[in-house]
Motif scaffolding. Structure first.
Motif, PDB file in Angstrom:
ATOM      1  N   TRP A  15      23.565  86.440  56.263  1.00 27.09           N
ATOM      2  CA  TRP A  15      22.120  86.346  56.053  1.00 27.09           C
ATOM      3  C   TRP A  15      21.382  87.515  56.698  1.00 27.09           C
ATOM      4  CZ3 TRP A  15      20.224  83.750  52.378  1.00 27.09           C
ATOM      5  CH2 TRP A  15      20.758  82.546  51.971  1.00 27.09           C
ATOM      6  N   LYS A  16      21.866  87.940  57.858  1.00 28.62           N
ATOM      7  CA  LYS A  16      21.226  89.067  58.538  1.00 28.62           C
ATOM      8  C   LYS A  16      21.370  90.343  57.716  1.00 28.62           C
ATOM      9  CE  LYS A  16      21.718  87.199  63.162  1.00 28.62           C
ATOM     10  NZ  LYS A  16      22.379  87.325  64.441  1.00 28.62           N
ATOM     11  N   VAL A  17      22.565  90.580  57.187  1.00 29.10           N
ATOM     12  CA  VAL A  17      22.795  91.785  56.368  1.00 29.10           C
ATOM     13  C   VAL A  17      21.963  91.724  55.099  1.00 29.10           C
ATOM     14  CG1 VAL A  17      24.523  93.011  54.982  1.00 29.10           C
ATOM     15  CG2 VAL A  17      25.089  92.241  57.287  1.00 29.10           C
ATOM     16  N   LEU A  18      21.985  90.556  54.429  1.00 24.28           N
ATOM     17  CA  LEU A  18      21.210  90.416  53.199  1.00 24.28           C
ATOM     18  C   LEU A  18      19.712  90.583  53.476  1.00 24.28           C
ATOM     19  CD1 LEU A  18      21.316  89.804  50.198  1.00 24.28           C
ATOM     20  CD2 LEU A  18      21.101  87.377  50.760  1.00 24.28           C
ATOM     21  N   GLY A  19      19.204  90.002  54.553  1.00 24.43           N
ATOM     22  CA  GLY A  19      17.790  90.157  54.915  1.00 24.43           C
ATOM     23  C   GLY A  19      17.455  91.599  55.236  1.00 24.43           C
ATOM     24  N   GLY A  20      18.335  92.286  55.948  1.00 26.55           N
ATOM     25  CA  GLY A  20      18.115  93.694  56.271  1.00 26.55           C
ATOM     26  C   GLY A  20      18.073  94.554  55.028  1.00 26.55           C
ATOM     27  N   LEU A  21      18.996  94.297  54.061  1.00 27.76           N
ATOM     28  CA  LEU A  21      18.991  95.058  52.808  1.00 27.76           C
ATOM     29  C   LEU A  21      17.716  94.810  52.004  1.00 27.76           C
ATOM     30  CD1 LEU A  21      22.706  94.700  51.657  1.00 27.76           C
ATOM     31  CD2 LEU A  21      21.551  96.760  52.438  1.00 27.76           C
ATOM     32  N   ILE A  22      17.302  93.546  51.939  1.00 30.12           N
ATOM     33  CA  ILE A  22      16.062  93.231  51.214  1.00 30.12           C
ATOM     34  C   ILE A  22      14.866  93.921  51.885  1.00 30.12           C
ATOM     35  CG2 ILE A  22      14.455  91.358  50.649  1.00 30.12           C
ATOM     36  CD1 ILE A  22      16.944  89.585  50.218  1.00 30.12           C
ATOM     37  N   PHE A  23      14.813  93.873  53.197  1.00 33.57           N
ATOM     38  CA  PHE A  23      13.735  94.532  53.932  1.00 33.57           C
ATOM     39  C   PHE A  23      13.747  96.041  53.680  1.00 33.57           C
ATOM     40  CE2 PHE A  23      12.063  96.612  57.744  1.00 33.57           C
ATOM     41  CZ  PHE A  23      10.784  96.078  57.749  1.00 33.57           C
ATOM     42  N   LEU A  24      14.951  96.648  53.711  1.00 32.78           N
ATOM     43  CA  LEU A  24      15.081  98.083  53.471  1.00 32.78           C
ATOM     44  C   LEU A  24      14.608  98.443  52.065  1.00 32.78           C
ATOM     45  CD1 LEU A  24      16.080 100.824  54.539  1.00 32.78           C
ATOM     46  CD2 LEU A  24      18.305 100.279  53.554  1.00 32.78           C
ATOM     47  N   VAL A  25      15.009  97.652  51.068  1.00 34.60           N
ATOM     48  CA  VAL A  25      14.575  97.911  49.690  1.00 34.60           C
ATOM     49  C   VAL A  25      13.060  97.773  49.585  1.00 34.60           C
ATOM     50  CG1 VAL A  25      14.662  96.999  47.327  1.00 34.60           C
ATOM     51  CG2 VAL A  25      16.778  97.309  48.626  1.00 34.60           C
ATOM     52  N   MET A  26      12.471  96.770  50.232  1.00 36.39           N
ATOM     53  CA  MET A  26      11.018  96.601  50.196  1.00 36.39           C
ATOM     54  C   MET A  26      10.301  97.783  50.841  1.00 36.39           C
ATOM     55  SD  MET A  26      10.300  92.497  50.772  1.00 36.39           S
ATOM     56  CE  MET A  26       9.838  92.816  52.403  1.00 36.39           C
ATOM     57  N   VAL A  27      10.804  98.245  51.993  1.00 35.66           N
ATOM     58  CA  VAL A  27      10.186  99.387  52.672  1.00 35.66           C
ATOM     59  C   VAL A  27      10.256 100.630  51.798  1.00 35.66           C
ATOM     60  CG1 VAL A  27      10.453 100.969  54.626  1.00 35.66           C
ATOM     61  CG2 VAL A  27      10.488  98.509  55.010  1.00 35.66           C
ATOM     62  N   ILE A  28      11.421 100.871  51.206  1.00 35.78           N
ATOM     63  CA  ILE A  28      11.574 102.053  50.338  1.00 35.78           C
ATOM     64  C   ILE A  28      10.646 101.940  49.142  1.00 35.78           C
ATOM     65  CG2 ILE A  28      13.174 103.244  48.790  1.00 35.78           C
ATOM     66  CD1 ILE A  28      15.384 102.613  50.851  1.00 35.78           C
TER      67      ILE A  28
END
Length: 132
Positions: free
Chosen positions: A23-36
Motif C-alpha cells: 500500500w505504501k508503494v502504491l500510494g507513493g506511485l499514485i502521489f508521484l503521478v499526481m505531482v508530475i
C-alpha cells in the motif's frame, strides 16, 4: 487439495489484507503521478499565460506605434501646411513688393513730370518777369 471455492476464498483474503508495504508503494506511485501531472498542467498553463501576455504586449506596442505614426503623419502634414502658408506669404510679399516698386517708379515718374512742368512754369514766369 484445495477446492476451487477454497482457492477463491484464499485469493480474496490476500486481496482483502495485502501487505502494508504494498500500500505504501502504491500510494507513493499514485502521489508521484499526481505531482508530475499537476506540474505538467501548471507549466502548460504558465506557457499559455506567457503567450497571452506576450500577445497583449505586442498588441499594445502595435497600437502605440500606430498612434505615433498617426502623430508623425499629422505633424508632417502640419509642417507641409505651414511650409505652403509660408511660401504663399513670401509670394504675396514678393507680389506686393513688385507692386510697390511699380508704384514707386510711377510716383518718381509723376514727380519728374510735375517737376518738369513746374520748371517750365517757373521759366515762363521768369521770362515774363524778366528774371534770368
Amino acid at each position: 487439495m484445495l477446492t476451487t471455492k477454497e482457492k477463491i476464498l484464499a485469493l480474496a483474503e490476500k486481496v482483502k489484507n495485502p501487505p502494508t508495504w504494498w500500500w505504501k508503494v502504491l500510494g507513493g506511485l499514485i502521489f508521484l503521478v499526481m505531482v508530475i501531472w499537476i506540474r505538467y498542467l501548471l507549466s502548460k498553463r504558465a506557457d499559455e499565460l506567457a503567450e497571452h501576455r506576450t500577445s497583449v504586449a505586442n498588441n499594445e506596442l502595435a497600437a502605440k506605434q500606430a498612434e505615433l505614426t498617426a502623430k508623425v503623419e499629422v505633424d508632417v502634414s502640419k509642417r507641409k501646411v505651414a511650409e505652403m502658408a509660408a511660401a504663399a506669404a513670401l509670394t504675396r510679399v514678393a507680389v506686393e513688393k513688385t507692386h510697390l516698386s511699380d508704384l514707386e517708379a510711377e510716383h518718381k515718374l509723376n514727380v519728374a513730370q510735375l517737376q518738369a512742368v513746374a520748371d517750365k512754369d517757373w521759366a515762363a514766369l521768369n521770362l515774363l518777369a524778366g528774371v534770368k
